[in-house]
Design an enzyme around this catalytic site. Structure first.
Site, PDB file in Angstrom:
ATOM      1  N   ASP A 114       0.841  -1.194   0.000  1.00 26.02           N
ATOM      2  CA  ASP A 114       0.000   0.000   0.000  1.00 26.02           C
ATOM      3  C   ASP A 114       0.879   1.249   0.000  1.00 26.02           C
ATOM      4  OD1 ASP A 114      -2.325   1.818   0.688  1.00 26.02           O
ATOM      5  OD2 ASP A 114      -3.312  -0.123   0.923  1.00 26.02           O
ATOM      6  N   HIS A 160      -3.791   5.978   3.451  1.00 29.17           N
ATOM      7  CA  HIS A 160      -4.499   4.791   2.977  1.00 29.17           C
ATOM      8  C   HIS A 160      -3.911   3.509   3.563  1.00 29.17           C
ATOM      9  CE1 HIS A 160      -5.916   1.793  -0.029  1.00 29.17           C
ATOM     10  NE2 HIS A 160      -6.947   2.603  -0.163  1.00 29.17           N
ATOM     11  N   SER A 186     -11.312  -0.875  -0.577  1.00 31.33           N
ATOM     12  CA  SER A 186     -10.018  -0.835   0.111  1.00 31.33           C
ATOM     13  C   SER A 186     -10.176  -1.131   1.597  1.00 31.33           C
ATOM     14  CB  SER A 186      -9.374   0.547  -0.033  1.00 31.33           C
ATOM     15  OG  SER A 186      -8.776   0.704  -1.281  1.00 31.33           O
TER      16      SER A 186
END
Length: 584
Positions: free
Chosen positions: A154, A223, A534
């Protein structure tokens, strides 16, 4: 973030323009012999040498034959894949790539493509209490995924977050072969008994994306941190987003270890080359689970090799629903995850100038320094259209804008929110077919109220404005948190991509749905609410870790089968699960 729709730090318009200007896959490079070069991935199949150095040498021998120069061969290679599979990423002309594909030892040569990376209540909703981690499906296991290693590919991680506290952990498992790669703002002490390894992959990434990030595993996007803490975060009491969704924030496998592979940069730039390098290292390092919250359009051979090595791979299904055949990551050997709602909502009271009260949904809060004037009635403005070309020039200072959107029209949401914020406005009320929309523009909405209402409530607002004898007025209260059966759940989110897979139409995809709407998890030293597949994928990764701890000898296929065949197909009222869609 989120499929990085879930954690963009600026408006989508700016993001799209940046990508159009900077997309690495289309940048021209001049080769010595003439012609522009692009990044290509050459796949050679299984590793044929025991020593990784011999694998690398074989790659350069192959390229030297092609390029007629050892120096040019060394200069052209960006990554060597030498642990889990054999291959390399290199800068080549189109003709060179075609010639390379004709070599008998080469299986395929493909351009490197661009990829984008796609909690308190959610684990309780799934029946996994943090004090009694077991569930009926997991037969009372309370290990918390002890010593299972989850690899997260990520945007990196924020190690100082309370979600990655390693208090009470034993030594790093002896089977771990990874490393803690130091960088600009990351030292060896940033790894711990919780975050046991960290790597980053910047080769082949344009400087423009690196300049907004740091050359280290540190996550300046948010994220990756959000996803890692959802899968394996330690329990943190009284976590919330400015008082909303308050509770114990934790991952599914609270005792699992985390290995970080930063392959995405800036606002979310990554490509096939960086992802394959991360997968190759993860295979070598000894991860048990790979959580991958991003979308790819083509089948990744790296994932196949990871599964062959006993690693369970969990992929996000994409945020392009509700249209059919939009699901990403359709490889049958991986677990592809859809996003669903949980039984939590954030009702927001709206009071019209006529004293009529209606309810929307938002994550609106008032900061500590907000003035009393910010809580009163404001003028309600209705433009002819909230399209930027028409909206431009509308005075919104101190006022609240009312917009009607098409379902899932994130452009209008992002652009008009930014316009109101830049223009000194107080907020925006969006009316659309469903309030089932991920709140992906939190940064755009900072300091203003972004409220969603359905079309029926939107008609009431419009009717009030038509009947108002003077300037229409409206007051928006801060959101509250509601949980329980008053909220229809679970329900597949409208934005969640649907099957069948365009690449494998005979394979049912997505495989499973998991919480992915308004999920609270770590972001830097605080907590944020994000949405997207996600957020759903690391929920499944956490469950996989619990199963691995309970059944260490189970294959990836067995684990996938156990998850899919025991999933609920009805909601809390015993009715078949619904999926958000477009009006007929």
């Amino acid at each position: 973030m989120g499929l990085l729709q879930s954690s963009s730090s600026s408006s989508r318009v700016a993001w799209v323009l940046l990508l159009l200007l900077l997309c690495f896959c289309e940048l021209p490079f001049r080769a010595h012999g003439g012609g522009s070069r692009k990044l290509y991935i050459a796949y050679l199949g299984h590793v044929k040498h025991d020593d990784p150095n011999d694998v690398v040498a074989s790659h350069h021998d192959l390229l030297t034959t092609l390029l007629q120069s050892k120096e040019e061969s060394l200069a052209s290679v960006v990554y060597n894949y030498k642990h889990g599979f054999s291959g390399f990423a290199a800068m080549l002309t189109t003709e060179q790539a075609k010639e390379l594909a004709e070599f008998p030892e080469v299986i395929s040569v493909q351009p490197s493509k661009r990829h984008t990376p796609t909690t308190t209540r959610s684990w309780d909703f799934l029946g996994l209490n943090h004090q009694m981690m077991g569930s009926d499906m997991l037969h009372g296991s309370n290990s918390g995924g002890e010593d299972v290693i989850i690899g997260v590919i990520d945007t990196g991680i924020w190690p100082e977050s309370r979600s990655f506290n390693d208090a009470g952990y034993g030594p790093v498992p002896s089977r771990w072969k990874g490393k803690c790669q130091v960088g600009h703002d990351w030292g060896s002490t940033n790894c711990s008994r919780k975050i046991i390894g960290a790597r980053f992959y910047s080769a082949g990434v344009p400087d423009q994306f690196l300049e907004t990030d740091s050359l280290s595993p540190r996550d300046h996007n948010g994220h990756g941190t959000h996803c890692a803490s959802t899968a394996a975060g330690s329990a943190v009491e009284a976590a919330s987003f400015h008082g909303l969704a308050k509770g114990v924030a934790r991952g599914g496998a609270t005792r699992a270890r985390i290995a970080v592979y930063k392959s995405f940069w800036g606002l979310g730039f990554g490509n096939t080359a960086t992802v394959l390098a991360a997968i190759d290292d993860a295979i070598h390092d000894g991860v048990d689970v790979l959580s991958m919250s991003f979308g790819v359009d083509e089948n990744s051979f790296g994932v196949l090799h990871a599964v062959q090595k006993g690693i369970t791979v969990v992929y996000a299904g994409g945020n392009e629903g509700p249209r059919p055949q939009t699901v990403r990551n359709g490889a049958p050997w991986a677990i592809t995850v859809a996003a669903s709602k949980i039984d939590r909502s954030f009702p927001t009271m709206i009071t019209l100038g006529s004293k009529q009260q209606i309810v929307g949904q938002s994550l609106y809060y008032r900061g500590k320094n907000s003035s009393k004037s910010s809580s009163g009635f404001k003028v309600l403005v209705v433009p002819v259209s909230c399209d930027m070309e028409i909206l431009n020039g509308t005075d919104v200072k101190g006022q609240i804008l009312f917009c009607t959107m098409q379902p899932g029209d994130q452009d209008v949401f992002q652009q008009s929110s930014q316009y109101v914020r830049d223009g000194g406005g107080s907020g925006v009320i969006f009316a659309q077919y469903t309030t089932d929309l991920s709140f992906t523009a939190l940064d755009v909405c900072k300091g203003i109220a972004c409220v969603l209402v359905d079309l029926d409530i939107g008609k009431k607002i419009a009717s009030y404005m038509d009947d108002a004898s003077s300037s229409p007025m409206v007051k928006i209260e801060p959101a509250r948190t509601i949980t329980g059966k008053e909220t229809l759940a679970p329900k597949v989110a409208m934005f969640s991509s649907r099957g069948p897979s365009p690449d494998y139409p005979a394979i049912i995809k997505p495989d499973i749905a998991a919480p992915g709407v308004n999920i609270l998890a770590a972001k830097e030293n605080s907590y944020a609410i994000l949405s997207g597949t996600s957020m759903a994928a690391p929920h499944v990764a956490g469950v996989v870790a619990l199963l691995k701890a309970l059944h260490p000898n189970w294959s990836s296929a067995a684990i996938k089968s156990a998850i899919v065949t025991t999933a609920h197909t009805t909601d809390e009222h015993g009715m078949p699960l619904l999926a958000g869609g477009l009006p007929r």
